[in-house]
Design a protein around this motif. Structure first.
Motif, short mmCIF file in Angstrom:
data_model
loop_
_atom_site.label_atom_id
_atom_site.label_comp_id
_atom_site.label_asym_id
_atom_site.label_seq_id
_atom_site.Cartn_x
_atom_site.Cartn_y
_atom_site.Cartn_z
N MET A 196 0.81 -1.19 0.00
CA MET A 196 0.00 0.00 0.00
C MET A 196 0.85 1.26 0.00
SD MET A 196 -3.12 -0.93 2.45
CE MET A 196 -3.64 -2.61 2.51
N PHE A 250 4.44 -5.20 -7.11
CA PHE A 250 3.45 -4.14 -7.14
C PHE A 250 4.11 -2.76 -7.15
CE2 PHE A 250 0.26 -1.26 -5.42
CZ PHE A 250 -0.77 -1.51 -6.32
N THR A 281 -5.05 -1.48 -4.17
CA THR A 281 -4.31 -2.26 -3.17
C THR A 281 -5.23 -2.77 -2.07
OG1 THR A 281 -3.69 -0.24 -1.99
CG2 THR A 281 -2.11 -1.12 -3.57
N CYS A 293 3.41 -0.12 -9.95
CA CYS A 293 2.91 1.21 -9.61
C CYS A 293 3.77 2.30 -10.23
CB CYS A 293 2.89 1.41 -8.10
SG CYS A 293 1.46 0.76 -7.29
N GLU A 316 -7.08 -5.72 -3.47
CA GLU A 316 -6.20 -6.89 -3.48
C GLU A 316 -6.02 -7.45 -2.07
OE1 GLU A 316 -1.75 -8.28 -4.85
OE2 GLU A 316 -2.09 -6.19 -4.31
#
Length: 132
Positions: free
Chosen positions: A1, A98, A73, A102, A76
């Motif tokens: 995140m 990720f 996020t 991103c 997910e």
């Protein structure tokens, strides 16, 4: 995140540090950073891309993109609830994958949006200043 907040901000800081610069002539004949300073139209575009208005637009788009990535996020995390490691684990392949995704997504999205905004705003202002 963390990537949802870090990546758009990093791209925005990059474009604030190195603003887009237009160039004239054939792509292979000149360096991309050459600007025809004798052309007042090109200099107005350069000034627009360096302006606080351009920075404000860039940061607003970075915040919007950050919000979208944050929702992705969380979705997910909810979907993979049982397998999510809530500790900040750097060796996790999902974390690094990720984060790279991103950054690439943010760089591409903000690059296109910032260029599109700059050229459209500049063109609109140039047509307004044209004599009838």
């Amino acid at each position: 995140m963390a990537g949802a907040c870090i990546c758009p901000s990093a791209v925005a800081v990059f474009y604030m540090s190195f603003p887009l610069r237009p160039y004239r002539g054939n792509f292979y004949a000149k360096d991309m950073h050459d600007v025809d300073v004798s052309d007042p139209v090109v200099m107005r575009l350069v000034e627009l891309l360096k302006s606080t208005e351009a920075r404000r637009h860039l940061w607003s788009q970075a915040v919007k993109l950050s919000g979208i990535l944050f929702v992705i996020t969380w979705a997910e995390a909810i979907f993979f609830w049982g397998s999510v490691n809530w500790s900040f684990s750097f060796p996790s392949s999902r974390f690094w994958g990720f984060l790279v995704f991103c950054f690439i997504l943010c760089f591409a999205g903000l690059s296109v949006d910032h260029t599109n905004w700059g050229l459209n705003t500049w063109a609109r202002r140039e047509t307004e200043h044209q004599p009838a």
